[in-house]
Write a protein that holds these residues in place. Structure first.
Motif, PDB file in Angstrom:
ATOM      1  N   GLU A  22       0.861  -1.190   0.000  1.00 20.52           N
ATOM      2  CA  GLU A  22       0.000   0.000   0.000  1.00 20.52           C
ATOM      3  C   GLU A  22       0.897   1.240   0.000  1.00 20.52           C
ATOM      4  O   GLU A  22       1.838   1.339   0.781  1.00 20.52           O
ATOM      5  CB  GLU A  22      -0.911   0.003   1.219  1.00 20.52           C
ATOM      6  N   ILE A  23       0.587   2.186  -0.873  1.00 19.01           N
ATOM      7  CA  ILE A  23       1.463   3.342  -1.064  1.00 19.01           C
ATOM      8  C   ILE A  23       1.166   4.415  -0.023  1.00 19.01           C
ATOM      9  O   ILE A  23       0.022   4.855   0.138  1.00 19.01           O
ATOM     10  CB  ILE A  23       1.326   3.910  -2.483  1.00 19.01           C
ATOM     11  N   LEU A  24       2.226   4.827   0.677  1.00 19.39           N
ATOM     12  CA  LEU A  24       2.170   5.941   1.625  1.00 19.39           C
ATOM     13  C   LEU A  24       2.766   7.155   0.939  1.00 19.39           C
ATOM     14  O   LEU A  24       3.918   7.132   0.502  1.00 19.39           O
ATOM     15  CB  LEU A  24       2.960   5.594   2.885  1.00 19.39           C
ATOM     16  N   SER A  25       1.994   8.224   0.849  1.00 20.56           N
ATOM     17  CA  SER A  25       2.402   9.398   0.090  1.00 20.56           C
ATOM     18  C   SER A  25       2.726  10.562   1.020  1.00 20.56           C
ATOM     19  O   SER A  25       1.982  10.834   1.965  1.00 20.56           O
ATOM     20  CB  SER A  25       1.277   9.810  -0.864  1.00 20.56           C
ATOM     21  N   GLY A  26       3.858  11.228   0.747  1.00 22.61           N
ATOM     22  CA  GLY A  26       4.182  12.414   1.512  1.00 22.61           C
ATOM     23  C   GLY A  26       5.555  12.362   2.153  1.00 22.61           C
ATOM     24  O   GLY A  26       6.446  11.660   1.678  1.00 22.61           O
ATOM     25  N   ALA A  27       5.694  13.094   3.269  1.00 27.09           N
ATOM     26  CA  ALA A  27       6.967  13.219   3.988  1.00 27.09           C
ATOM     27  C   ALA A  27       8.096  13.458   2.995  1.00 27.09           C
ATOM     28  O   ALA A  27       7.954  14.248   2.068  1.00 27.09           O
ATOM     29  CB  ALA A  27       7.206  12.020   4.874  1.00 27.09           C
ATOM     30  N   ARG A  28       9.227  12.774   3.158  1.00 29.54           N
ATOM     31  CA  ARG A  28      10.361  13.054   2.274  1.00 29.54           C
ATOM     32  C   ARG A  28      10.245  12.377   0.908  1.00 29.54           C
ATOM     33  O   ARG A  28      10.796  12.862  -0.074  1.00 29.54           O
ATOM     34  CB  ARG A  28      11.674  12.632   2.949  1.00 29.54           C
ATOM     35  N   GLN A  29       9.560  11.239   0.844  1.00 29.13           N
ATOM     36  CA  GLN A  29       9.323  10.552  -0.430  1.00 29.13           C
ATOM     37  C   GLN A  29       8.303   9.444  -0.198  1.00 29.13           C
ATOM     38  O   GLN A  29       8.142   8.963   0.924  1.00 29.13           O
ATOM     39  CB  GLN A  29      10.619   9.948  -0.995  1.00 29.13           C
ATOM     40  N   ASP A  30       7.582   9.038  -1.242  1.00 30.20           N
ATOM     41  CA  ASP A  30       6.572   7.991  -1.121  1.00 30.20           C
ATOM     42  C   ASP A  30       7.237   6.660  -0.767  1.00 30.20           C
ATOM     43  O   ASP A  30       8.321   6.337  -1.270  1.00 30.20           O
ATOM     44  CB  ASP A  30       5.803   7.826  -2.434  1.00 30.20           C
ATOM     45  N   ARG A  31       6.552   5.871   0.062  1.00 29.65           N
ATOM     46  CA  ARG A  31       7.097   4.588   0.492  1.00 29.65           C
ATOM     47  C   ARG A  31       6.026   3.498   0.430  1.00 29.65           C
ATOM     48  O   ARG A  31       4.824   3.771   0.348  1.00 29.65           O
ATOM     49  CB  ARG A  31       7.600   4.624   1.947  1.00 29.65           C
ATOM     50  N   VAL A  32       6.479   2.249   0.554  1.00 24.92           N
ATOM     51  CA  VAL A  32       5.613   1.099   0.810  1.00 24.92           C
ATOM     52  C   VAL A  32       6.250   0.291   1.929  1.00 24.92           C
ATOM     53  O   VAL A  32       7.475   0.293   2.083  1.00 24.92           O
ATOM     54  CB  VAL A  32       5.433   0.200  -0.444  1.00 24.92           C
ATOM     55  N   LEU A  33       5.436  -0.396   2.721  1.00 27.04           N
ATOM     56  CA  LEU A  33       5.977  -1.281   3.739  1.00 27.04           C
ATOM     57  C   LEU A  33       6.448  -2.578   3.090  1.00 27.04           C
ATOM     58  O   LEU A  33       5.851  -3.060   2.127  1.00 27.04           O
ATOM     59  CB  LEU A  33       4.932  -1.593   4.812  1.00 27.04           C
ATOM     60  N   GLN A  34       7.526  -3.145   3.624  1.00 30.30           N
ATOM     61  CA  GLN A  34       8.049  -4.394   3.087  1.00 30.30           C
ATOM     62  C   GLN A  34       7.193  -5.590   3.488  1.00 30.30           C
ATOM     63  O   GLN A  34       7.081  -6.567   2.757  1.00 30.30           O
ATOM     64  CB  GLN A  34       9.482  -4.617   3.570  1.00 30.30           C
ATOM     65  N   HIS A  35       6.568  -5.511   4.667  1.00 28.77           N
ATOM     66  CA  HIS A  35       5.793  -6.635   5.196  1.00 28.77           C
ATOM     67  C   HIS A  35       4.405  -6.174   5.619  1.00 28.77           C
ATOM     68  O   HIS A  35       4.207  -5.016   6.010  1.00 28.77           O
ATOM     69  CB  HIS A  35       6.498  -7.258   6.415  1.00 28.77           C
ATOM     70  N   ASP A  36       3.439  -7.095   5.579  1.00 25.36           N
ATOM     71  CA  ASP A  36       2.140  -6.843   6.189  1.00 25.36           C
ATOM     72  C   ASP A  36       2.338  -6.505   7.667  1.00 25.36           C
ATOM     73  O   ASP A  36       3.246  -7.032   8.323  1.00 25.36           O
ATOM     74  CB  ASP A  36       1.253  -8.083   6.087  1.00 25.36           C
ATOM     75  N   LEU A  37       1.449  -5.666   8.189  1.00 29.36           N
ATOM     76  CA  LEU A  37       1.563  -5.243   9.580  1.00 29.36           C
ATOM     77  C   LEU A  37       0.186  -5.227  10.232  1.00 29.36           C
ATOM     78  O   LEU A  37      -0.744  -4.614   9.717  1.00 29.36           O
ATOM     79  CB  LEU A  37       2.187  -3.839   9.648  1.00 29.36           C
TER      80      LEU A  37
END
Length: 350
Positions: free
Chosen positions: A98-113
């Motif tokens: 799932e894409i997290l948008s914002g802060a210093r750059q967009d990220r995705v988590l490596q694992h389900d949480l």
């Protein structure tokens, strides 16, 4: 020559464990339905035994209600680590990719949480999906939901342990194969492209109601070209339904880059894929959240399974990449946008 008794019982124990993983019974007994097609995307609804997990919030819901905080680990950031905190009274499930948008750059988590209620701050592993930006937008320090899940090839690169370079390569491949470019190299730009959005909407509209058409559906196998490239299983059907709009769009994006209209695989071929990963070698790995997290890396397959005390939350197996890529060493430990360009010695003409 007989094996020593200790070794014999060890091997027997491993064999028994392999067949008694939390998801083995679900995979063995699930019903394969369909296929359903839209363009070059073919989906097989999967129906297996259901689970009833504690009621939880999705990433989008928790962020919207300001019960979930996602931020950089420190002001200067760390590309591959984020801090998350659940301040609500229900657990939060965040799916890897799932894409997290914002802060210093967009990220995705490596694992389900699976983040318990009132969790306190935990640090999670993440990958960048926006290579060319390293700075806060308008001073905003927190992450929002990007409203999308990474397409299959990016999800697998993030899960494969091949490193940040493999994720950037997969984002670049996704942009190139769909004729999209972005100054910051953001994966979200592909989803937001006007020309692609219309084509994505056509596929999504064709397959949006699949969970309603198959009331027992709590999993899906995804065919693109001549093979299964993804399986997602949510024994608690509520998780599948809540994530389905984002999931089907992510499958559609992967299929858009393929113009071929392959014949649908037979159910026995889909069953063979399920059996292959079910019989593969899985290992238990650490999770900063609740539950047990299992990992698979076997040939062309990468997978994860997140098990809660009440039952399996999510099983995912991805097989987009036909052959393992060599691990690429990242050029430096610093974020990509502030890497220095190595000067080249000018040529001297005589």
């Amino acid at each position: 020559m007989r094996l020593p008794k200790l070794l014999f019982f060890l091997l027997l124990g491993l064999a028994c464990w392999a067949r008694n993983r939390p998801w083995s019974g679900w995979v063995d007994n699930c019903e394969i339905q369909g296929p359903r097609r839209s363009g070059s995307l073919i989906l097989f609804p999967l129906s297996g035994s259901g689970e009833s997990l504690p009621r939880c919030r999705s990433l989008d819901s928790a962020l919207m209600q300001e019960e979930l905080l996602v931020r950089e680990v420190r002001e200067e950031g760390d590309v591959n680590r984020l801090v998350v905190e659940n301040r609500g009274d229900r657990p939060v499930f965040i799916m890897a990719g799932e894409i997290l948008s914002g802060a210093r750059q967009d990220r995705v988590l490596q694992h389900d949480l699976w983040l318990p209620a009132d969790s306190g701050e935990v640090t999670v592993a993440a990958y960048c999906v926006e290579h060319g930006r390293w700075g806060y937008k308008g001073g905003k320090r927190k992450f929002d939901s990007g409203g999308s899940i990474s397409n299959v090839r990016v999800r697998q690169a993030a899960m494969s342990e091949s490193g940040q370079g493999a994720v950037w390569d997969s984002v670049a491949e996704t942009q190139k194969s769909n004729g999209v470019s972005s100054p910051s190299g953001a994966l979200l730009v592909v989803y937001e492209d006007g020309r692609l959005s219309r084509r994505l909407d056509e596929i999504v509209n064709d397959l949006r109601d699949l969970p309603e058409d198959y009331p027992e559906m709590n999993g899906v196998a995804v065919q693109i070209d001549d093979r299964i490239v993804a399986v997602d299983v949510f024994p608690d059907r509520r998780l599948l339904v809540s994530l389905w709009p984002k999931l089907v769009r992510s499958y559609a994006l992967e299929a858009l880059s393929r113009e071929t209209r392959q014949t649908a695989l037979s159910r026995s071929q889909v069953r063979r894929f399920l059996d292959d990963f079910n019989n593969s070698s899985w290992r238990l790995i650490d999770t900063p959240g609740r539950g047990d997290l299992y990992s698979l890396h076997d040939g062309d397959l990468d997978g994860q399974a997140l098990e809660q005390p009440e039952g399996l939350a999510h099983l995912q197996v991805l097989g987009w990449h036909r052959r393992r890529r060599p691990v690429r060493v990242d050029p430096s430990p610093w974020p990509p946008a502030i890497d220095l360009v190595k000067p080249t010695k000018p040529k001297v003409r005589y």
